[in-house]
Design a protein around this motif. Structure first.
Motif, short mmCIF file in Angstrom:
data_model
loop_
_atom_site.label_atom_id
_atom_site.label_comp_id
_atom_site.label_asym_id
_atom_site.label_seq_id
_atom_site.Cartn_x
_atom_site.Cartn_y
_atom_site.Cartn_z
N TRP A 166 0.81 -1.21 0.00
CA TRP A 166 0.00 0.00 0.00
C TRP A 166 0.86 1.27 0.00
O TRP A 166 0.33 2.37 -0.10
CB TRP A 166 -0.92 0.02 1.22
N GLY A 167 2.17 1.11 0.10
CA GLY A 167 3.07 2.26 0.06
C GLY A 167 3.57 2.56 -1.35
O GLY A 167 4.39 3.47 -1.53
N PHE A 168 3.09 1.80 -2.33
CA PHE A 168 3.53 1.98 -3.70
C PHE A 168 2.33 2.27 -4.60
O PHE A 168 1.22 1.79 -4.35
CB PHE A 168 4.26 0.73 -4.19
N TYR A 169 2.59 3.04 -5.65
CA TYR A 169 1.54 3.38 -6.61
C TYR A 169 1.77 2.52 -7.84
O TYR A 169 2.49 2.89 -8.75
CB TYR A 169 1.64 4.87 -6.94
N TRP A 170 1.17 1.35 -7.85
CA TRP A 170 1.41 0.36 -8.89
C TRP A 170 0.88 0.85 -10.24
O TRP A 170 -0.08 1.63 -10.31
CB TRP A 170 0.76 -0.96 -8.50
N PRO A 171 1.49 0.41 -11.34
CA PRO A 171 1.15 0.97 -12.66
C PRO A 171 -0.30 0.76 -13.09
O PRO A 171 -0.87 1.62 -13.75
CB PRO A 171 2.13 0.25 -13.61
N GLY A 172 -0.91 -0.37 -12.72
CA GLY A 172 -2.31 -0.57 -13.07
C GLY A 172 -3.21 0.42 -12.36
O GLY A 172 -4.18 0.95 -12.93
#
Length: 237
Positions: A51-57
Motif C-alpha cells: 500500500w506504500g507503492f503506486y502500482w502501474p495498473g
C-alpha cells in the motif's frame, strides 16, 4: 500493530509526492528517496507494505477516471484492492455519488484515509472481501494490478464478468501481468494506454507502459454458460 502506531511509522517512512501519472493527486508513498526503499527486509517495520507503492495498473485507472469524469460522475463506485487509495480518490474528485475504497488489509484502508485527507475528498472504506459479491449497490468497479496470479485471476475474472453482464462498468488497470492472458484480453476492450514516467519504470521492474481495459458485456463466465447449455439440452418438463 495498532493503527496509531502504524500511522506514525507510515508518515515517518513515506514521502508526499506527485511524481506519477496523476500529478493532480498528492500521495504519501515509499519512494526511492525514502530510506525504507533500500533497507533490508529485517529492518522494515512493515511486513508487506504494498500500500506504500503506486502500482502501474492503479495509476492507469486513476488517470483514466480523472480524464473521463462521466465514467464516475453521480455513480456509486467500488475500488477493489484499493492499496494507496488513488483510484477511489480520483473517483471522489470526479464527483462520484458514493465511493467505497475496499481492501482486506486494514493498513491499506488507513493509508487510503490519509491520502484522501491530503486531497480533500470524502470516501468510505470497507475491509470485507467483495470477491464473489453481487455488488448491487454499485454502478462501477475499479480494479488495478490484481491479475498477478493465475488461480486468483480466474476467480476474479469470472466474478467481474458476472458483474459486467448485470450492467456494471468494470475498469481494469494492468501493465501486462501474466494473469491478464490473451484469452481474457480478447474479452475486453482496450480503452487507454499510458507511458509510465521514468520514476515509475524504475520502481516497477521495468514496466514502461500501463493500460486500462473495459470488460465487454457479452462475456459469459463458465458457470453461467454451463447453466445455459444444460437448460437447452434438458428443457423444463
Amino acid at each position: 500493530m495498532k493503527l496509531k502506531e502504524f500511522t506514525s511509522l507510515f508518515l515517518q517512512h513515506t514521502q508526499l509526492t506527485r511524481r506519477h501519472l496523476t500529478p493532480e493527486l498528492a500521495l504519501r508513498l515509499i519512494t526511492r528517496e525514502c530510506p525504507l526503499w533500500a533497507a533490508p527486509v529485517t529492518l522494515s517495520p512493515f511486513t508487506d507494505p504494498y500500500w506504500g507503492f503506486y502500482w502501474p495498473g492503479g495509476q492507469a485507472v486513476a488517470r483514466y477516471v480523472l480524464d473521463n469524469e462521466k465514467v464516475v460522475k453521480n455513480r456509486n463506485i467500488l475500488d477493489v484492492g484499493c492499496g494507496c487509495g488513488a483510484g477511489a480518490i480520483a473517483a471522489a474528485k470526479m464527483n462520484a455519488k458514493r465511493v467505497v475504497a475496499n481492501d482486506i488489509d486494514t493498513y491499506a484502508l488507513e493509508v487510503t484515509k490519509i491520502n484522501a485527507d491530503y486531497n480533500d475528498v470524502k470516501l468510505e472504506t470497507n475491509a470485507n472481501n467483495f470477491i464473489g459479491a453481487k455488488c448491487d449497490e454499485f454502478d462501477a468497479i475499479l480494479i488495478g494490478d490484481m491479475f498477478y496470479d493465475e488461480d486468483f485471476a480466474r476467480i476474479l475474472f469470472d466474478w467481474l464478468s458476472e458483474l459486467t453482464n448485470k450492467g456494471k462498468t468494470v475498469l481494469i488497470g494492468d501493465p501486462g501481468r501474466h494473469g491478464l492472458t490473451e484469452s481474457r484480453r480478447n474479452q475486453m476492450s482496450l480503452i487507454a494506454r499510458y507511458n509510465l514516467q521514468e520514476q515509475s519504470c524504475m520502481e516497477n521492474n521495468g514496466f514502461t507502459e500501463t493500460t486500462v481495459w473495459k470488460l465487454k458485456k457479452y462475456v459469459i463466465c463458465k458457470c453461467i454458460l454451463f447453466k445455459y447449455i444444460f437448460k437447452l439440452l434438458i428443457p423444463d418438463p
